[in-house]
Design an enzyme around this catalytic site. Structure first.
Site, PDB file in Angstrom:
ATOM      1  N   ASP A 207     -12.285  -4.419  -2.514  1.00 40.92           N
ATOM      2  CA  ASP A 207     -12.228  -3.229  -1.653  1.00 40.92           C
ATOM      3  C   ASP A 207     -13.024  -2.056  -2.203  1.00 40.92           C
ATOM      4  O   ASP A 207     -13.858  -1.475  -1.518  1.00 40.92           O
ATOM      5  CB  ASP A 207     -10.770  -2.767  -1.469  1.00 40.92           C
ATOM      6  CG  ASP A 207      -9.987  -3.703  -0.561  1.00 40.92           C
ATOM      7  OD1 ASP A 207     -10.617  -4.508   0.163  1.00 40.92           O
ATOM      8  OD2 ASP A 207      -8.744  -3.630  -0.578  1.00 40.92           O
TER       9      ASP A 207
ATOM     10  N   ARG B 260       0.075   7.270 -10.442  1.00 42.45           N
ATOM     11  CA  ARG B 260      -0.785   7.965  -9.469  1.00 42.45           C
ATOM     12  C   ARG B 260      -1.145   9.394  -9.872  1.00 42.45           C
ATOM     13  O   ARG B 260      -2.309   9.775  -9.795  1.00 42.45           O
ATOM     14  CB  ARG B 260      -0.164   7.927  -8.067  1.00 42.45           C
ATOM     15  CG  ARG B 260       0.092   6.516  -7.545  1.00 42.45           C
ATOM     16  CD  ARG B 260      -1.086   5.615  -7.751  1.00 42.45           C
ATOM     17  NE  ARG B 260      -0.839   4.249  -7.302  1.00 42.45           N
ATOM     18  CZ  ARG B 260      -1.648   3.242  -7.543  1.00 42.45           C
ATOM     19  NH1 ARG B 260      -2.758   3.419  -8.236  1.00 42.45           N
ATOM     20  NH2 ARG B 260      -1.362   2.044  -7.109  1.00 42.45           N
TER      21      ARG B 260
ATOM     22  N   ASP C  87       1.034   5.039  -1.744  1.00 45.54           N
ATOM     23  CA  ASP C  87       0.025   5.502  -2.697  1.00 45.54           C
ATOM     24  C   ASP C  87      -0.974   6.475  -2.084  1.00 45.54           C
ATOM     25  O   ASP C  87      -1.397   7.425  -2.729  1.00 45.54           O
ATOM     26  CB  ASP C  87      -0.687   4.304  -3.331  1.00 45.54           C
ATOM     27  CG  ASP C  87       0.217   3.601  -4.336  1.00 45.54           C
ATOM     28  OD1 ASP C  87       1.046   4.300  -4.954  1.00 45.54           O
ATOM     29  OD2 ASP C  87       0.112   2.377  -4.496  1.00 45.54           O
TER      30      ASP C  87
ATOM     31  N   SER D 209      -0.863  -8.718  -3.399  1.00 34.28           N
ATOM     32  CA  SER D 209      -1.441  -7.426  -3.731  1.00 34.28           C
ATOM     33  C   SER D 209      -0.712  -6.912  -4.970  1.00 34.28           C
ATOM     34  O   SER D 209       0.504  -6.780  -4.969  1.00 34.28           O
ATOM     35  CB  SER D 209      -1.261  -6.479  -2.544  1.00 34.28           C
ATOM     36  OG  SER D 209      -1.381  -5.151  -2.991  1.00 34.28           O
TER      37      SER D 209
END
Ligand code: ARG
Length: 399
Positions: free
Chosen positions: A15, A95, A124, A175
């Site tokens: 990605d 994050r 996220d 994932s």
């Protein structure tokens, strides 16, 4: 005229690799790829070369493990942070740090904004964007994957056409997000909430069937809420966490399978592995019980819970966070001592504790003749403690 620059949060996967090219094609920005390793132990040099080959004007790789441990794991450990009582927030705490680094790079490189590859239905995207706005509201934000609307097939075709290397295993069935505080695994067969997660979903922990029959004991020492040594050996935070992941994982400790309430309203089925996190939170909580008076323990539970949700919801950089953290830090002054933990077949049970600040008094607790508790004082205490209940009962017995 020189093109405007944007910093892309780069993982090296398909990605964000496609994103390097796509941003250039669709927005005309120059892309600076920035990879932040929080414990996945990817080869930074290989990532850097790959990003530049695809067309990034620059690729910057940062090792953020120590900072993650010190500034993000430690505060959440002191707050015993377990979202919905189960998830130690391993993804969520990474994050704000990733954003802090991206913003620093953006400033350093004179970029106009930050691009990320979060999907449009997860937590996220919220965390990343709220953190960016908290640190520098003037930066532009691009949610590339949310914007491009390509299907998986179209994305692969785009990658093919642009000579972007596609990982050999085109469809990793899951994932994954991982750092030293733990690993999250979603999607694929896991989406059926009734089906047991296959062994391939786990990489940090041994299945219980194969764990040692012999139990193993650990001694963890804390100073003011901070774990400082393991089995008598002083360790920096990263090494201590990595060692606990190793030994906990060996005993099958740390597997979590649950349905989680996302901030965006969806319930999702999550598989986590957090050996070190669960062991440390358990040990830390127990040391708090030994060293803090009841009212502090009780009140702190409420603060811990609020802090946990704040972290989950992407509000790390917020005034409430700072205020809660100040309260929590104050409560940690007494949290020094040792905890003894027994690992066996997926369990991590506290079996011993000691502290110079221990409020546990054997003399008060004992049933032997050494007892120093004032038994007579109990009678008067009970009388007054139950008085209002007694009065209520008397009044309502009549009617
Ligand atoms: N649901 C977790 C969280 O919001 C973990 C998400 C992890 N991401 C992933 N790609 N598996 O914190």
């Amino acid at each position: 005229m020189a093109k405007e620059k944007i910093v892309l949060a780069y993982s090296g996967g398909l990605d964000t690799s496609v994103a390097i090219k796509w941003i250039q094609d669709h927005y005309g920005y120059d892309v600076i790829a920035c990879g932040i390793d929080l414990g996945e132990d990817k080869d930074p040099e290989a990532l850097r070369i790959k990003a530049e080959q695809i067309g990034a004007i620059k690729a910057i790789m940062i090792n953020g493990k120590a900072e993650l441990a010190e500034d993000y794991i430690l505060p959440s450990l002191k707050g015993n942070a377990l979202y919905e009582g189960k998830y130690p927030l391993s993804t969520a705490i990474g994050r704000p740090l990733i954003v802090k680094k991206l913003v620093e790079v953006a400033h350093q490189e004179g970029a106009i904004g930050i691009a990320h590859g979060c999907t449009g239905k997860g937590n996220d995207q919220v965390r990343i964007e709220v953190c960016i706005r908290a640190l520098d509201p003037s930066l532009k934000i691009l949610g590339v994957i949310r914007d491009w609307g390509m299907s998986r097939e179209e994305e692969i075709a785009y990658a093919d056409k642009n000579n972007i290397p596609i990982p050999v295993k085109k469809d990793n069935p899951f994932s994954i997000d991982a750092n030293i505080w733990g690993r999250a695994c979603e999607a694929g067969v896991l989406e059926d909430a009734w089906v047991e997660a296959p062994e391939e979903a786990y990489t940090m922990t041994t299945p219980i069937e194969n764990t040692p029959d012999q139990a193993e004991y650990l001694e963890i020492e804390f100073r003011e809420g901070r774990p400082v040594s393991l089995n008598g050996e002083p360790m920096d935070l990263v090494s201590l966490i990595e060692s606990l992941n190793e030994v906990g994982g060996k005993h099958g400790v740390g597997r979590i399978d649950h349905i989680e309430n996302r901030l965006v309203g969806i319930k999702s089925r999550e598989i986590y592995e957090n050996p070190a996190a669960l062991i440390l939170i358990n040990a830390h909580k127990e040391l708090e019980f030994l060293t803090q008076p009841r009212v502090v323990s009780e009140f702190k539970t409420i603060i811990d819970q609020r802090l946990t949700n704040l972290i989950y919801d992407g509000l790390w950089f917020s005034p409430l966070f700072t205020a809660l953290e100040a309260f929590i830090n104050d409560t940690q002054k007494v949290v020094s001592g040792k905890i003894r933990i027994k690992l066996h077949k997926g369990t991590h049970m506290v079996v011993g504790r000691q502290s110079e600040n221990s409020l546990y008094s054997e003399q008060l607790a004992t049933y032997t003749e050494d007892d120093s508790f004032d038994h007579q004082a109990a009678t008067g205490f009970i009388k007054l403690w139950g008085l209002s209940t007694e009065v209520f009962a008397q009044i309502h017995k009549k009617s």
